[in-house]
Design an enzyme around this catalytic site. Structure first.
Site, mmCIF file in Angstrom:
data_model
loop_
_atom_site.group_PDB
_atom_site.id
_atom_site.type_symbol
_atom_site.label_atom_id
_atom_site.label_comp_id
_atom_site.label_asym_id
_atom_site.label_seq_id
_atom_site.Cartn_x
_atom_site.Cartn_y
_atom_site.Cartn_z
ATOM 1 N N SER A 14 57.133 41.880 105.550
ATOM 2 C CA SER A 14 57.666 43.246 105.605
ATOM 3 C C SER A 14 57.363 44.026 104.336
ATOM 4 O O SER A 14 57.017 45.213 104.398
ATOM 5 C CB SER A 14 59.175 43.210 105.872
ATOM 6 O OG SER A 14 59.846 42.443 104.890
ATOM 7 N N ARG A 35 47.360 35.830 106.412
ATOM 8 C CA ARG A 35 46.867 34.520 106.825
ATOM 9 C C ARG A 35 46.558 34.434 108.329
ATOM 10 O O ARG A 35 45.613 33.778 108.748
ATOM 11 C CB ARG A 35 47.930 33.470 106.467
ATOM 12 C CG ARG A 35 47.501 32.029 106.658
ATOM 13 C CD ARG A 35 48.676 31.089 106.433
ATOM 14 N NE ARG A 35 49.352 31.390 105.197
ATOM 15 C CZ ARG A 35 48.984 30.902 104.017
ATOM 16 N NH1 ARG A 35 47.929 30.114 103.935
ATOM 17 N NH2 ARG A 35 49.659 31.217 102.924
ATOM 18 N N LYS A 109 58.953 39.116 93.424
ATOM 19 C CA LYS A 109 60.387 39.011 93.125
ATOM 20 C C LYS A 109 60.897 37.580 93.294
ATOM 21 O O LYS A 109 61.952 37.335 93.881
ATOM 22 C CB LYS A 109 61.206 39.970 93.995
ATOM 23 C CG LYS A 109 60.788 41.429 93.823
ATOM 24 C CD LYS A 109 61.628 42.367 94.648
ATOM 25 C CE LYS A 109 61.178 43.810 94.468
ATOM 26 N NZ LYS A 109 61.984 44.762 95.245
ATOM 27 N N LYS A 194 68.504 39.042 90.766
ATOM 28 C CA LYS A 194 69.297 39.855 91.708
ATOM 29 C C LYS A 194 69.297 39.228 93.090
ATOM 30 O O LYS A 194 70.240 39.416 93.859
ATOM 31 C CB LYS A 194 68.794 41.300 91.727
ATOM 32 C CG LYS A 194 67.325 41.495 92.071
ATOM 33 C CD LYS A 194 67.085 41.750 93.543
ATOM 34 C CE LYS A 194 65.610 42.018 93.810
ATOM 35 N NZ LYS A 194 65.293 42.189 95.234
ATOM 36 N N ASP A 247 68.392 47.811 91.372
ATOM 37 C CA ASP A 247 67.801 46.781 92.220
ATOM 38 C C ASP A 247 68.848 45.739 92.609
ATOM 39 O O ASP A 247 68.876 45.250 93.747
ATOM 40 C CB ASP A 247 66.636 46.116 91.487
ATOM 41 C CG ASP A 247 65.608 45.530 92.447
ATOM 42 O OD1 ASP A 247 65.658 45.846 93.648
ATOM 43 O OD2 ASP A 247 64.757 44.752 91.988
ATOM 44 N N SER A 257 69.282 43.363 103.212
ATOM 45 C CA SER A 257 69.010 42.309 102.242
ATOM 46 C C SER A 257 69.002 40.936 102.899
ATOM 47 O O SER A 257 70.027 40.445 103.370
ATOM 48 C CB SER A 257 70.065 42.333 101.130
ATOM 49 O OG SER A 257 69.943 41.190 100.300
ATOM 50 N N ARG A 258 67.850 40.287 102.900
ATOM 51 C CA ARG A 258 67.770 38.959 103.518
ATOM 52 C C ARG A 258 68.490 37.915 102.664
ATOM 53 O O ARG A 258 68.986 36.918 103.204
ATOM 54 C CB ARG A 258 66.310 38.567 103.744
ATOM 55 C CG ARG A 258 65.474 38.415 102.497
ATOM 56 C CD ARG A 258 64.020 38.185 102.823
ATOM 57 N NE ARG A 258 63.435 39.329 103.496
ATOM 58 C CZ ARG A 258 62.162 39.386 103.884
ATOM 59 N NH1 ARG A 258 61.362 38.366 103.682
ATOM 60 N NH2 ARG A 258 61.696 40.460 104.483
ATOM 61 N N VAL A 282 62.061 34.409 104.739
ATOM 62 C CA VAL A 282 62.261 33.701 103.479
ATOM 63 C C VAL A 282 63.256 34.456 102.613
ATOM 64 O O VAL A 282 63.083 35.649 102.357
ATOM 65 C CB VAL A 282 60.931 33.535 102.714
ATOM 66 C CG1 VAL A 282 61.171 32.918 101.347
ATOM 67 C CG2 VAL A 282 59.960 32.680 103.521
ATOM 68 N N GLU A 284 64.312 34.677 98.994
ATOM 69 C CA GLU A 284 63.805 34.244 97.686
ATOM 70 C C GLU A 284 64.891 33.593 96.827
ATOM 71 O O GLU A 284 64.610 32.725 96.006
ATOM 72 C CB GLU A 284 63.199 35.440 96.935
ATOM 73 C CG GLU A 284 61.880 35.931 97.485
ATOM 74 C CD GLU A 284 60.704 35.053 97.092
ATOM 75 O OE1 GLU A 284 60.916 33.947 96.564
ATOM 76 O OE2 GLU A 284 59.557 35.482 97.328
#
Length: 331
Positions: A14, A35, A109, A194, A247, A257-258, A282, A284
């Site tokens: 994304s 990929r 990030k 963050k 941020d 926010s994942r 994913v 992070e």
């Protein structure tokens, strides 16, 4: 820096899609590597990413989408990395070309788990790219709001002013405002941390804590981030600037926010594996908290929020107990 520099965006998620959308506003030619060849074929045919931000139109007259990483990197003067940190090493290690003359901007990030290094350090050490040719693209900015063309802000950090200014210009458009900075380490480590804090915010939400608690958690978190970045790279910076505090706020509070979503699953009792499978994205912060914990063994910065997230995710401690203990020391 010449206005004719060619940019390659590496990644098919994304954030990579959002960056391609933004950069295509000011480019005459843009390389985009992903990929998945099926996704490449789909974009060439329909002008949309089938997997991420699928409503965003891709101008294929400007954007050359490819699954050939070697050719994309060879043709590019500037490489923008936008793959999850866990896959950066795997992605780039297949390349058998000299990257030392390229300019790199990290939009990752995250920390490279194989090296416990932020992306800038990894590129410098692994591919002998001079620090002056390495930069960071950071928020506060969510890909989903870029897709909706809602007014957003980006900070571009680089030691070389001309590189920072060039990328800031390329990313500026009607709905994107940009600023520049020379604080590469501070902005990148802050962007990593963050995500860890956003996981903690999600855990709190999943446990049923409210906005009153979250405000205290985030107030303590920005001090924690400040202490860490000052320990690892002590220069004069204002932690209240949007690249740091802004941020953090958008990642800790936003429904997009994942990392917060991942934490919410954990707070509700999901296992890490179950949360990752359900999200299909994913987070992070999952990788970052382990790396930060290991880096901090030498720095010995007091980081109770980070420690709590690590204990819950990697030591399988009870989220409810850890946050009860954490609530006693927050102020």
């Amino acid at each position: 820096m010449s206005k004719n520099k060619k940019i390659a965006v590496i990644g098919g998620g994304s954030w990579a899609t959002a960056l391609v959308k933004i950069l295509s506003n000011n480019s005459t030619e843009l390389l985009w590597w992903m990929r998945n060849q099926d996704a490449v074929n789909y974009i060439r045919e329909t002008k949309h990413n089938p997997n991420y931000l699928s409503s965003v139109p891709i101008n294929t007259e400007i954007v050359n989408v490819t699954s050939d990483l070697k050719t994309a990197c060879e043709k590019a003067d500037i490489i923008v990395l936008a793959v999850p940190s866990a896959f950066v090493h795997e992605t780039l290690s297949s390349l058998q070309i000299d990257l030392s003359s390229k300019v790199f901007f990290s939009a990752v990030k995250g920390i490279i788990p194989e090296r416990n290094q932020i992306v800038g350090e990894y590129i410098q050490n692994e591919y002998h790219v001079p620090l002056k040719h390495i930069g960071v693209i950071t928020g506060p900015c969510h890909a989903e709001e870029v897709a909706l063309e809602r007014l957003s802000y980006l900070t571009i950090a680089c030691e070389t002013n001309s590189n920072a200014d060039f990328m800031a210009h390329q990313l500026s458009c009607r709905y994107i405002k940009t600023t520049t900075s020379d604080d590469i380490y501070g902005t990148e480590y802050s962007a990593v941390l963050k995500n860890v804090i956003a996981v903690s915010a999600g855990i709190a939400h999943g446990l049923g804590y409210g906005d009153n608690y979250l405000s205290v958690l985030i107030s303590n978190a920005i001090r924690e981030i400040n202490c860490f970045v000052d320990a690892i790279h002590p220069i004069s910076r204002d932690i209240k600037d949007s690249a740091y505090l802004g941020d953090l706020l958008v990642t800790a509070y936003s429904k997009f926010s994942r990392n917060r979503m991942f934490g919410t699953y954990i707070g509700k009792g999901y296992s890490v594996k179950m949360a990752q499978m359900d999200m299909k994205m994913v987070a992070e912060g999952y990788y970052a908290v382990k790396c930060i914990k290991e880096i901090n063994k030498d720095l010995e910065v007091n980081m109770p929020i980070t420690d709590a997230v690590y204990a819950i995710i990697y030591e399988k401690m009870s989220p409810r107990i850890e946050f009860k203990l954490l609530s006693e020391i927050l102020k």
